[in-house]
Write an enzyme that holds these catalytic residues in place. Sequence first.
Site, PDB file in Angstrom:
ATOM      1  N   GLU A 215      72.681  87.595  52.986  1.00 31.52           N
ATOM      2  CA  GLU A 215      73.540  88.702  52.553  1.00 31.52           C
ATOM      3  C   GLU A 215      72.983  89.358  51.291  1.00 31.52           C
ATOM      4  O   GLU A 215      72.673  90.538  51.260  1.00 31.52           O
ATOM      5  CB  GLU A 215      74.959  88.179  52.310  1.00 31.52           C
ATOM      6  CG  GLU A 215      75.882  89.202  51.736  1.00 31.52           C
ATOM      7  CD  GLU A 215      77.362  88.836  51.846  1.00 31.52           C
ATOM      8  OE1 GLU A 215      77.756  88.071  52.731  1.00 31.52           O
ATOM      9  OE2 GLU A 215      78.134  89.361  51.019  1.00 31.52           O
TER      10      GLU A 215
ATOM     11  N   ASP B  99      76.236  82.100  48.850  1.00 29.11           N
ATOM     12  CA  ASP B  99      77.538  82.028  48.171  1.00 29.11           C
ATOM     13  C   ASP B  99      77.349  82.115  46.661  1.00 29.11           C
ATOM     14  O   ASP B  99      77.957  82.937  45.976  1.00 29.11           O
ATOM     15  CB  ASP B  99      78.246  80.707  48.508  1.00 29.11           C
ATOM     16  CG  ASP B  99      78.291  80.453  49.997  1.00 29.11           C
ATOM     17  OD1 ASP B  99      79.123  81.078  50.663  1.00 29.11           O
ATOM     18  OD2 ASP B  99      77.471  79.661  50.493  1.00 29.11           O
TER      19      ASP B  99
HETATM   20  O1  TRH Z   1      70.421  81.896  51.061  1.00 26.50           O
HETATM   21  P1  TRH Z   1      70.962  82.810  52.061  1.00 26.50           P
HETATM   22  O2  TRH Z   1      70.495  82.564  53.426  1.00 26.50           O
HETATM   23  O3  TRH Z   1      72.527  82.808  52.041  1.00 26.50           O
HETATM   24  C1  TRH Z   1      73.348  82.771  53.172  1.00 26.50           C
HETATM   25  C2  TRH Z   1      74.036  84.053  53.448  1.00 26.50           C
HETATM   26  O4  TRH Z   1      74.634  84.582  52.318  1.00 26.50           O
HETATM   27  C3  TRH Z   1      75.040  83.877  54.549  1.00 26.50           C
HETATM   28  O5  TRH Z   1      75.727  85.065  54.795  1.00 26.50           O
HETATM   29  C4  TRH Z   1      76.005  82.822  54.138  1.00 26.50           C
HETATM   30  O6  TRH Z   1      76.940  82.624  55.094  1.00 26.50           O
HETATM   31  C5  TRH Z   1      75.214  81.566  53.889  1.00 26.50           C
HETATM   32  O7  TRH Z   1      74.274  81.782  52.866  1.00 26.50           O
HETATM   33  C6  TRH Z   1      76.130  80.451  53.454  1.00 26.50           C
HETATM   34  O8  TRH Z   1      70.528  84.323  51.703  1.00 26.50           O
HETATM   35  P2  TRH Z   1      71.054  85.353  50.575  1.00 26.50           P
HETATM   36  O9  TRH Z   1      72.447  85.765  50.861  1.00 26.50           O
HETATM   37  O10 TRH Z   1      70.056  86.403  50.489  1.00 26.50           O
HETATM   38  O11 TRH Z   1      71.060  84.507  49.235  1.00 26.50           O
HETATM   39  C7  TRH Z   1      69.881  84.115  48.598  1.00 26.50           C
HETATM   40  C8  TRH Z   1      70.031  84.239  47.105  1.00 26.50           C
HETATM   41  O12 TRH Z   1      68.944  83.559  46.461  1.00 26.50           O
HETATM   42  C9  TRH Z   1      69.977  85.675  46.624  1.00 26.50           C
HETATM   43  O13 TRH Z   1      70.907  85.860  45.580  1.00 26.50           O
HETATM   44  C10 TRH Z   1      68.568  85.824  46.062  1.00 26.50           C
HETATM   45  C11 TRH Z   1      68.351  84.447  45.511  1.00 26.50           C
HETATM   46  N1  TRH Z   1      66.954  84.041  45.288  1.00 26.50           N
HETATM   47  C12 TRH Z   1      66.510  83.932  43.994  1.00 26.50           C
HETATM   48  O14 TRH Z   1      67.248  84.209  43.034  1.00 26.50           O
HETATM   49  N2  TRH Z   1      65.237  83.489  43.779  1.00 26.50           N
HETATM   50  C13 TRH Z   1      64.405  83.148  44.780  1.00 26.50           C
HETATM   51  O15 TRH Z   1      63.248  82.732  44.524  1.00 26.50           O
HETATM   52  C14 TRH Z   1      64.878  83.309  46.114  1.00 26.50           C
HETATM   53  C15 TRH Z   1      63.952  82.997  47.262  1.00 26.50           C
HETATM   54  C16 TRH Z   1      66.155  83.745  46.346  1.00 26.50           C
END
Ligand code: TRH
Length: 402
Positions: A298, A33
């Site tokens: 996502e 989110d």
């Molecule tokens: O964290 P997520 O599993 O988020 C999920 C999904 O969005 C899902 O659809 C939703 O319903 C749920 O949350 C509530 O995976 P996502 O979407 O890839 O988000 C991770 C974010 O973290 C992404 O913007 C990348 C960021 N990130 C960093 O900035 N630095 C890091 O070291 C890592 C590991 C991730």
Amino acid sequence: MSTNTAGLPQERSFTRPPWTWDVFCRVIDNFGDIGVCWRLCADLAQRGHTVRLWIDDSSALAWMAPGAQQGLWPGIRVEDWSRLSDASYLQRLAPADVWVEGFGCSIAPEFIAHHANSMHSADPTYSQPPAWINLEYLSAEDYVTRCHALPSPVMQGPAQGWTKHFYYPGFSPGTGGLLREPPLETWQRGLDPAWRPAWLAAHGVDWHGERLISLFCYEPAALPQALADWMQSSAPVLLLITPGRAAHAVTAALPQARVIAGLQHDMGQLRLHYLESMSQVEFDALLHCCDLNLVRGEDSLVRAIWAGNPFVWNIYPQEDGAHASKLLAFLERMEASSLVRQLHLLWNGLELALPATALHPLPHWGRLPLDDWQRQVRAWRTGLQGQPDLVTGLIGFLEKRR
Ligand code: TRH
């Protein structure tokens, strides 16, 4: 306030961009989110817009966007959700042109009432309702093209008579597109062979030319098998593990993986490196470095596509099982090869969605044809790059309604 014949407030008539935006985000779990909402804010700000990000828990921004909470990102102000109901604080704010409600998070009623009441009291700065966008979750399913951009009239409360619009990100024309900030391609074109070792060294990764695999996941069903296969890989593998659930999943899976691989103490061809949390910008760079990216949720999925390297997506599991059809729709949209399809279904524990014969022989995670696979990913990426990105599409959508 201008009204139409029914006495309802008319839709906002826009000046030319840049505009001011209120983006609303509630953190449910994980980082998706806040990750998506932050990317949207950063993209808008890079294009000269002014953004307030209203969020109930901004703690992840400390590593995802260092400086954001301190107001160091030009054009973006991080606002505490609790202030949405602080009347004296709201009095001091100028109204925004656009509201973006992230993932149906429900804007605080006090904030909506403040805008509506200011209009009724003929405050000249509050002449019209804002354009109100409900930003939805990403999906490749068919309903997205049917529902994208549909209006949703507000039927009750202080905003009665206003209209929200659904905005659906997606992979095909007729959807809202994918977040892709304009400087990305220029940055990609500037990458040279020296960049990868330099980036890895700067992040404390001791790399000796091994096959690089990034791991950002929940608890993938096939993780023990994949670890075992990498232990017995045809070439050395360096697994870069993100903190949190991915790191815990590896710790839990290792004993079983060793048994599968028949290794008691060492790990054969596999070496592990545990990463620290890094900023979104650095996370994107990580995905560009790796030969295979295991991503989730996502936002990291979209970034893996833009990185253009082979990837496997750990889809966010939903209790009602709806993630299975969502994954199948994605694989269909990507025109995934049967190998890529198998890997995704195995990784997500959804292999029952495959015909009984399809899994023989089981793919070996340590012997994947990454070059071919990379060509497929890049061909799809090229097609997606030909479509307008989400922010361009959203601005165009709002401008059309001027
Ligand atoms: O964290 P997520 O599993 O988020 C999920 C999904 O969005 C899902 O659809 C939703 O319903 C749920 O949350 C509530 O995976 P996502 O979407 O890839 O988000 C991770 C974010 O973290 C992404 O913007 C990348 C960021 N990130 C960093 O900035 N630095 C890091 O070291 C890592 C590991 C991730």
